[in-house]
Design an enzyme around this catalytic site. Sequence first.
Site, PDB file in Angstrom:
ATOM      1  N   LYS A  45       0.832  -1.218   0.000  1.00  0.00           N
ATOM      2  CA  LYS A  45       0.000   0.000   0.000  1.00  0.00           C
ATOM      3  C   LYS A  45       0.863   1.263   0.000  1.00  0.00           C
ATOM      4  O   LYS A  45       0.352   2.365  -0.028  1.00  0.00           O
ATOM      5  CB  LYS A  45      -0.952  -0.010   1.196  1.00  0.00           C
ATOM      6  CG  LYS A  45      -1.965  -1.159   1.135  1.00  0.00           C
ATOM      7  CD  LYS A  45      -2.581  -1.399   2.518  1.00  0.00           C
ATOM      8  CE  LYS A  45      -3.883  -0.899   2.708  1.00  0.00           C
ATOM      9  NZ  LYS A  45      -4.500  -1.215   4.012  1.00  0.00           N
ATOM     10  N   LYS A  47       2.296   2.673   2.246  1.00  0.00           N
ATOM     11  CA  LYS A  47       1.930   3.536   3.391  1.00  0.00           C
ATOM     12  C   LYS A  47       2.940   3.286   4.509  1.00  0.00           C
ATOM     13  O   LYS A  47       3.218   2.131   4.852  1.00  0.00           O
ATOM     14  CB  LYS A  47       0.544   3.153   3.944  1.00  0.00           C
ATOM     15  CG  LYS A  47      -0.658   3.601   3.163  1.00  0.00           C
ATOM     16  CD  LYS A  47      -1.937   3.209   3.955  1.00  0.00           C
ATOM     17  CE  LYS A  47      -3.191   3.700   3.291  1.00  0.00           C
ATOM     18  NZ  LYS A  47      -4.414   3.372   4.078  1.00  0.00           N
TER      19      LYS A  47
HETATM   20  N1  C2G Z   1     -12.968   5.183   6.058  1.00  0.00           N
HETATM   21  C1  C2G Z   1     -14.175   5.876   6.147  1.00  0.00           C
HETATM   22  N2  C2G Z   1     -14.148   7.225   6.232  1.00  0.00           N
HETATM   23  C2  C2G Z   1     -12.968   7.901   6.228  1.00  0.00           C
HETATM   24  C3  C2G Z   1     -11.753   7.204   6.145  1.00  0.00           C
HETATM   25  C4  C2G Z   1     -11.775   5.823   6.064  1.00  0.00           C
HETATM   26  O1  C2G Z   1     -15.256   5.275   6.151  1.00  0.00           O
HETATM   27  N3  C2G Z   1     -12.997   9.265   6.307  1.00  0.00           N
HETATM   28  C5  C2G Z   1     -13.028   3.722   5.963  1.00  0.00           C
HETATM   29  C6  C2G Z   1     -12.397   3.201   4.674  1.00  0.00           C
HETATM   30  O2  C2G Z   1     -13.322   3.273   3.602  1.00  0.00           O
HETATM   31  C7  C2G Z   1     -12.070   1.758   5.062  1.00  0.00           C
HETATM   32  C8  C2G Z   1     -11.763   1.864   6.565  1.00  0.00           C
HETATM   33  O3  C2G Z   1     -12.290   3.124   7.008  1.00  0.00           O
HETATM   34  O4  C2G Z   1     -13.211   0.927   4.880  1.00  0.00           O
HETATM   35  C9  C2G Z   1     -10.281   1.810   6.856  1.00  0.00           C
HETATM   36  O5  C2G Z   1      -9.663   2.848   6.123  1.00  0.00           O
HETATM   37  P1  C2G Z   1      -8.091   2.718   5.828  1.00  0.00           P
HETATM   38  O6  C2G Z   1      -7.364   2.439   7.091  1.00  0.00           O
HETATM   39  O7  C2G Z   1      -7.702   3.888   4.973  1.00  0.00           O
HETATM   40  O8  C2G Z   1      -8.057   1.379   4.974  1.00  0.00           O
HETATM   41  P2  C2G Z   1      -7.495   1.180   3.488  1.00  0.00           P
HETATM   42  O9  C2G Z   1      -6.147   1.783   3.390  1.00  0.00           O
HETATM   43  O10 C2G Z   1      -8.564   1.597   2.573  1.00  0.00           O
HETATM   44  O11 C2G Z   1      -7.272  -0.398   3.466  1.00  0.00           O
HETATM   45  O12 C2G Z   1      -7.713  -4.781   1.755  1.00  0.00           O
HETATM   46  C10 C2G Z   1      -8.406  -3.578   2.038  1.00  0.00           C
HETATM   47  C11 C2G Z   1      -7.465  -2.546   2.614  1.00  0.00           C
HETATM   48  O13 C2G Z   1      -6.779  -3.056   3.743  1.00  0.00           O
HETATM   49  C12 C2G Z   1      -8.232  -1.288   3.022  1.00  0.00           C
END
Ligand code: C2G
Length: 129
Positions: A45, A47
């Site tokens: 990712k 990250k």
């Molecule tokens: N999320 C949300 N609102 C935000 C930020 C994030 O609803 N303002 C949700 C994202 O859509 C996700 C969850 O919180 O469903 C976790 O977000 P992240 O930690 O950014 O996850 P991500 O990097 O999208 O990783 O295999 C799938 C990945 O691991 C998802």
Amino acid sequence: MKRVITYGTFDLLHYGHINLLQRAKKYGDYLIVALSTDEFNWNEKHKKCYFSYEERKHLLEAIRYVDLVIPEENWEQKLSDVKEYHVDTFVMGDDWEGKFDFLKEFCDVVYLTRTPEISTTQIKQDLQK
Ligand code: C2G
């Protein structure tokens, strides 16, 4: 018992994540969070997490909606997780809309609206002002 699963990095944990977890839990009685490991985040990712996997796991385990935290180590584990944990509903934010529809023959797939105006990127930018 209805079992729900969701995936993510959850770093820095914020109210958008809490909103997602709170709504995801409403789809069942038991919520599993597959938490991206530090290696997965960095290698796949691109990250760099502020908090380590263990610290992020500790935070998530303190959230009332979360029942179990497991490691997310690769993109491919979702189907085996759904089978292994007898998941009824797979939930993700709608920034992933459609990406996991292949799971629909094994469980319900739900995409929830993201919480607007909050993201880790935004937090980091605001802190630098
Ligand atoms: N999320 C949300 N609102 C935000 C930020 C994030 O609803 N303002 C949700 C994202 O859509 C996700 C969850 O919180 O469903 C976790 O977000 P992240 O930690 O950014 O996850 P991500 O990097 O999208 O990783 O295999 C799938 C990945 O691991 C998802």
